[in-house]
Design a protein around this motif. Structure first.
Motif, PDB file in Angstrom:
ATOM      1  N   LEU A 166       0.913  -1.145  -0.011  1.00  0.00           N
ATOM      2  CA  LEU A 166       0.073   0.035  -0.085  1.00  0.00           C
ATOM      3  C   LEU A 166       0.747   1.367   0.255  1.00  0.00           C
ATOM      4  CD1 LEU A 166      -2.856   0.858  -0.031  1.00  0.00           C
ATOM      5  CD2 LEU A 166      -2.891   0.557   2.486  1.00  0.00           C
ATOM      6  N   ARG A 167       1.930   1.364   0.716  1.00  0.00           N
ATOM      7  CA  ARG A 167       2.853   2.570   0.784  1.00  0.00           C
ATOM      8  C   ARG A 167       3.559   2.779  -0.563  1.00  0.00           C
ATOM      9  NH1 ARG A 167       3.826   3.645   6.180  1.00  0.00           N
ATOM     10  NH2 ARG A 167       3.427   1.606   6.928  1.00  0.00           N
ATOM     11  N   LEU A 183      -7.468   7.962  -8.960  1.00  0.00           N
ATOM     12  CA  LEU A 183      -8.179   7.279  -7.819  1.00  0.00           C
ATOM     13  C   LEU A 183      -7.948   5.683  -8.266  1.00  0.00           C
ATOM     14  CD1 LEU A 183      -9.925   6.549  -5.263  1.00  0.00           C
ATOM     15  CD2 LEU A 183     -11.999   7.239  -6.683  1.00  0.00           C
ATOM     16  N   LEU A 184      -6.999   5.301  -7.668  1.00  0.00           N
ATOM     17  CA  LEU A 184      -6.604   3.573  -8.145  1.00  0.00           C
ATOM     18  C   LEU A 184      -7.376   3.038  -7.253  1.00  0.00           C
ATOM     19  CD1 LEU A 184      -5.399   1.441  -9.611  1.00  0.00           C
ATOM     20  CD2 LEU A 184      -3.265   1.714  -7.950  1.00  0.00           C
ATOM     21  N   LYS A 185      -8.576   2.123  -7.962  1.00  0.00           N
ATOM     22  CA  LYS A 185      -9.339   1.492  -7.246  1.00  0.00           C
ATOM     23  C   LYS A 185      -8.806   0.020  -6.882  1.00  0.00           C
ATOM     24  CE  LYS A 185     -12.143   1.706 -10.863  1.00  0.00           C
ATOM     25  NZ  LYS A 185     -13.303   1.847 -11.877  1.00  0.00           N
ATOM     26  N   GLY A 186      -9.450  -0.644  -5.846  1.00  0.00           N
ATOM     27  CA  GLY A 186      -8.516  -1.829  -5.090  1.00  0.00           C
ATOM     28  C   GLY A 186      -9.207  -2.052  -3.759  1.00  0.00           C
ATOM     29  N   ARG A 187      -8.565  -3.051  -3.190  1.00  0.00           N
ATOM     30  CA  ARG A 187      -9.073  -3.244  -1.835  1.00  0.00           C
ATOM     31  C   ARG A 187      -8.994  -2.144  -1.144  1.00  0.00           C
ATOM     32  NH1 ARG A 187     -11.120  -2.764   1.819  1.00  0.00           N
ATOM     33  NH2 ARG A 187     -10.966  -3.661   4.093  1.00  0.00           N
ATOM     34  N   PHE A 188      -7.820  -1.496  -1.143  1.00  0.00           N
ATOM     35  CA  PHE A 188      -7.947   0.085  -0.569  1.00  0.00           C
ATOM     36  C   PHE A 188      -7.737   0.805  -1.894  1.00  0.00           C
ATOM     37  CE2 PHE A 188      -7.610  -0.977   3.742  1.00  0.00           C
ATOM     38  CZ  PHE A 188      -6.498  -2.216   3.749  1.00  0.00           C
ATOM     39  N   ASP A 189      -8.678   1.895  -1.940  1.00  0.00           N
ATOM     40  CA  ASP A 189      -8.587   2.733  -3.020  1.00  0.00           C
ATOM     41  C   ASP A 189      -7.539   3.794  -2.946  1.00  0.00           C
ATOM     42  OD1 ASP A 189     -12.093   2.488  -2.654  1.00  0.00           O
ATOM     43  OD2 ASP A 189     -11.082   1.447  -4.131  1.00  0.00           O
ATOM     44  N   ARG A 193      -0.906  15.381  -2.262  1.00  0.00           N
ATOM     45  CA  ARG A 193      -1.615  14.693  -1.063  1.00  0.00           C
ATOM     46  C   ARG A 193      -1.984  13.330  -1.794  1.00  0.00           C
ATOM     47  NH1 ARG A 193      -6.669  18.525  -0.452  1.00  0.00           N
ATOM     48  NH2 ARG A 193      -5.952  18.520  -2.620  1.00  0.00           N
ATOM     49  N   VAL A 194      -2.094  12.330  -0.500  1.00  0.00           N
ATOM     50  CA  VAL A 194      -2.699  10.996  -0.670  1.00  0.00           C
ATOM     51  C   VAL A 194      -3.954  10.934   0.124  1.00  0.00           C
ATOM     52  CG1 VAL A 194      -2.085   8.528  -0.374  1.00  0.00           C
ATOM     53  CG2 VAL A 194      -0.289   9.900  -1.466  1.00  0.00           C
ATOM     54  N   LYS A 195      -4.865  10.138  -0.272  1.00  0.00           N
ATOM     55  CA  LYS A 195      -5.850   9.632   0.468  1.00  0.00           C
ATOM     56  C   LYS A 195      -6.081   8.111   0.247  1.00  0.00           C
ATOM     57  CE  LYS A 195      -8.016  12.113   2.804  1.00  0.00           C
ATOM     58  NZ  LYS A 195      -8.107  12.800   4.109  1.00  0.00           N
ATOM     59  N   ILE A 196      -6.403   7.356   1.442  1.00  0.00           N
ATOM     60  CA  ILE A 196      -6.514   6.072   1.007  1.00  0.00           C
ATOM     61  C   ILE A 196      -8.016   5.838   1.782  1.00  0.00           C
ATOM     62  CG2 ILE A 196      -5.890   3.794   1.915  1.00  0.00           C
ATOM     63  CD1 ILE A 196      -2.953   4.892   1.832  1.00  0.00           C
ATOM     64  N   ASN A 197      -8.742   5.019   0.868  1.00  0.00           N
ATOM     65  CA  ASN A 197     -10.153   4.576   1.408  1.00  0.00           C
ATOM     66  C   ASN A 197     -10.264   3.181   1.686  1.00  0.00           C
ATOM     67  OD1 ASN A 197     -13.070   4.867   1.718  1.00  0.00           O
ATOM     68  ND2 ASN A 197     -13.224   3.484  -0.142  1.00  0.00           N
ATOM     69  N   ALA A 198     -10.870   2.881   2.991  1.00  0.00           N
ATOM     70  CA  ALA A 198     -10.858   1.453   3.446  1.00  0.00           C
ATOM     71  C   ALA A 198     -12.180   0.994   3.370  1.00  0.00           C
ATOM     72  CB  ALA A 198     -10.129   1.452   4.683  1.00  0.00           C
ATOM     73  N   THR A 199     -13.104   1.957   2.865  1.00  0.00           N
ATOM     74  CA  THR A 199     -14.670   0.847   2.906  1.00  0.00           C
ATOM     75  C   THR A 199     -14.596   0.388   1.627  1.00  0.00           C
ATOM     76  OG1 THR A 199     -15.536   2.857   1.481  1.00  0.00           O
ATOM     77  CG2 THR A 199     -15.541   3.244   3.831  1.00  0.00           C
ATOM     78  N   THR A 202     -16.345  -4.029   0.168  1.00  0.00           N
ATOM     79  CA  THR A 202     -16.593  -5.332   0.460  1.00  0.00           C
ATOM     80  C   THR A 202     -16.433  -6.233  -0.882  1.00  0.00           C
ATOM     81  OG1 THR A 202     -18.450  -6.955   0.656  1.00  0.00           O
ATOM     82  CG2 THR A 202     -18.821  -4.633   0.155  1.00  0.00           C
ATOM     83  N   PRO A 203     -15.796  -7.418  -0.472  1.00  0.00           N
ATOM     84  CA  PRO A 203     -15.640  -8.384  -1.659  1.00  0.00           C
ATOM     85  C   PRO A 203     -16.793  -8.251  -2.528  1.00  0.00           C
ATOM     86  CG  PRO A 203     -14.805  -9.305   0.083  1.00  0.00           C
ATOM     87  CD  PRO A 203     -15.454  -7.936   0.506  1.00  0.00           C
TER      88      PRO A 203
END
Ligand SMILES: NC(=O)C1=CN([C@@H]2O[C@H](COP(=O)(O)OP(=O)(O)OC[C@H]3O[C@@H](n4cnc5c(N)ncnc54)[C@H](O)[C@@H]3O)[C@@H](O)[C@H]2O)[C@H](O)CC1
Ligand SMILES: [K+]
Length: 501
Positions: free
Chosen positions: A386-387, A406-412, A419-425, A427-428
């Motif tokens: 992720l980093r 906005l690179l989509k994935g398990r964590f967007d 700046r960097v923002k990481i989205n953790a919402t 579900t599979p």
């Protein structure tokens, strides 16, 4: 590294989203004030704490309790009872301490009756105003600042010297001249502004338990960057118009998902411009989506001028979903992109991304690739870590002219090159087709609600993921993208301040 009061608010709220209660932050803040006062003024006996009605005051009540516990003689003036829950808890805790004298004043007269308390003090804690200061100083805060400055005792300012603008360092009216300012987590930019030192005195930055992730993760705090309020006299179109350029002979659903999601994200109008087969199929999908047919079975160069002039009537253009990559479509995408970039905020998704390898973005452009499309756009496989992934996305956002990726994935992972923002919402269950189109529609909608395209994209990912989580919680894994659409307004309502202004 300095921080703005808005970024501080976001970190504060997102720390809570990560599980760190705000009361813990307040306790740590107040304890840090007490600790630094005892360090700097070890021989002080009499401490006066002046508390405002917000969380800055809350920090003051915590400091009063700690200083009392440390054996100091403590008196507290409350400029009115606290309004927020957290400050209230700490106000009540002080009120119950028979060893601490607490006086709550309702106006300037009652405050002036306590003048001798300001003369009694060896040290005064300024917990009147912090990052929540708004507009010109009102009473009794203004007189409290005068009384503190008139007193010989040195002042210890909580977070920000009251009266100083936390972002600019400006003192519009007056501010506490502190010997010491104890600020939390990171220095507010205003504390470092030229000339601020005469109010700030010695500056100490104290950690209060906000984890670094709180400034990276997307959470409830980020809604502060979007405006969901509406004027009572609003008219159709005031809340956004989105044009979706997508669809082809094979794919008609994708642009409809984008349009419906944009509507659910709060725009007034979502129009699909698609090759005839997709346009007619879109019309059949329901009255809320308007479709404009483009002659032929797929997007081609002959459509570009018409689309460019059509786009003038919209706030945001989303392009790509369902276009396919056959024939003239990639050339038409490039041509349309070059006409619109810099003139219209653009959301570029799916097949349009593949056509834009090596493009130089101008103005507001948000790319919403999954890993494969990111590779098509950049030639680079995004790393799994992720980093490292965040660094690659940030680097390419900068190389693409400050576009948002906005690179989509398990964590967007979203970045604008700074700046960097990481989205953790999420579900599979959301691997089902169409959820990416729903995200594209939300990004387009939120671009009409924010001046910060990175935050618009980040909050769109947050909302999309939560809508998916809610759908899966009710329906199990076998949801469709349609199940997200109906849940979006409720998710937004949960976090956004939707007011009639
Ligand atoms: N962000 C964090 O991580 C933490 C911040 N803490 C402390 O909270 C304050 C910010 O609190 P907030 O309630 O947002 O605002 P304030 O207490 O600074 O002030 C709002 C308060 O004051 C009144 N007010 C506003 N403007 C004026 C004015 N011009 N004249 C008179 N009165 C005014 C308003 O009515 C409110 O009642 C931050 O600085 C930190 O000290 C947390 O405790 C720790 C974590
Ligand atoms: K203060």
């Amino acid at each position: 590294m300095a921080i703005s009061s808005l970024e501080m608010y976001v970190a504060d709220r997102n720390a809570e989203w990560l599980g760190v209660p705000r009361l813990v932050l307040m306790e740590n803040a107040g304890a840090a004030v007490a600790r630094n006062l005892l360090r700097k003024f070890p021989n002080a006996s009499n401490v006066l704490v002046v508390c405002g009605t917000g969380d800055n005051g809350g920090d003051g009540y915590v400091a009063a309790r700690h200083l009392h516990a440390a054996g100091k003689r403590v008196r507290v003036v409350g400029l009115g009872e606290p309004r927020e829950e957290l400050a209230r808890v700490n106000f009540e805790a002080v009120r119950r301490l028979w060893g601490v004298e607490l006086a709550v004043v309702r106006d300037v007269l009652e405050l002036l009756a306590l003048q001798d308390w300001f003369l009694w003090a060896d040290v005064i804690v300024d917990a009147v105003l912090g990052t929540g200061i708004r507009g010109v100083l009102r009473e009794p805060q203004a007189t409290a600042i005068d009384l503190m400055n008139a007193a010989a005792a040195p002042k210890v300012a909580v977070d920000v010297p009251s009266g100083l603008d936390p972002d600019t360092g400006e003192v519009r009216d007056k501010a506490v001249k502190a010997a010491l300012t104890v600020t939390f987590h990171k220095a507010k930019r205003g504390l470092l502004a030229p000339g601020a030192e005469r109010y700030v005195g010695e500056l100490v930055v104290e950690p209060i338990g906000i984890p670094p992730e709180a400034e990276l993760v997307v959470g409830p705090g980020d809604f502060a960057y979007l405006n969901f309020s509406r004027r009572a006299d609003s008219k159709k179109g005031d809340h956004g118009r989105v044009l979706v350029v997508g669809g082809s002979l094979e794919y008609s659903g994708a642009p409809v998902y984008v349009a419906k999601a944009a509507l659910r994200g709060g725009v007034d109008l979502a129009v699909v411009a698609a090759p005839e087969p997709a346009a007619y199929a879109a019309k059949a999908q329901g009255p809320e989506v308007i479709a404009i047919p483009l002659e032929g079975a797929r997007l081609s160069l002959k459509h570009v001028d018409k689309l460019a002039s059509l786009a003038e009537r919209f706030d945001v253009v989303a392009m790509g979903p369902g276009l396919g990559t056959e024939g003239e479509t990639p050339d038409a995408v490039r041509e349309l992109f070059n006409k619109l970039a810099g003139r219209k905020p653009l959301v570029v998704d799916a097949d349009a991304i593949k056509a834009l390898r090596g493009v130089e973005a101008r103005g507001v452009v948000v790319f919403t690739p999954h890993a494969g499309e990111f590779k098509a756009l950049t030639g680079v496989e995004p790393p799994a870590d992720l980093r490292a992934r965040a660094e690659v996305v940030k680097e390419w956002a900068a190389r693409l002219g400050g576009a948002v990726i906005l690179l989509k994935g398990r964590f967007d992972v979203a970045s604008d090159g700074q700046r960097v923002k990481i989205n953790a919402t999420g579900t599979p269950a959301m691997t089902v087709g169409g959820t990416g189109d729903v995200l594209t529609g939300l990004v387009a909608a939120f671009l009409t609600k924010s001046k910060d395209p990175l935050e618009a994209a980040a909050v769109a990912a947050f909302v999309n993921g939560l809508a998916g989580e809610e759908a899966a919680a009710q329906l199990g894994f076998h949801i469709t993208a349609t199940d997200l659409l109906d849940r979006i307004p409720g998710v937004v309502k949960r976090f956004a301040r939707e007011q009639v202004v």
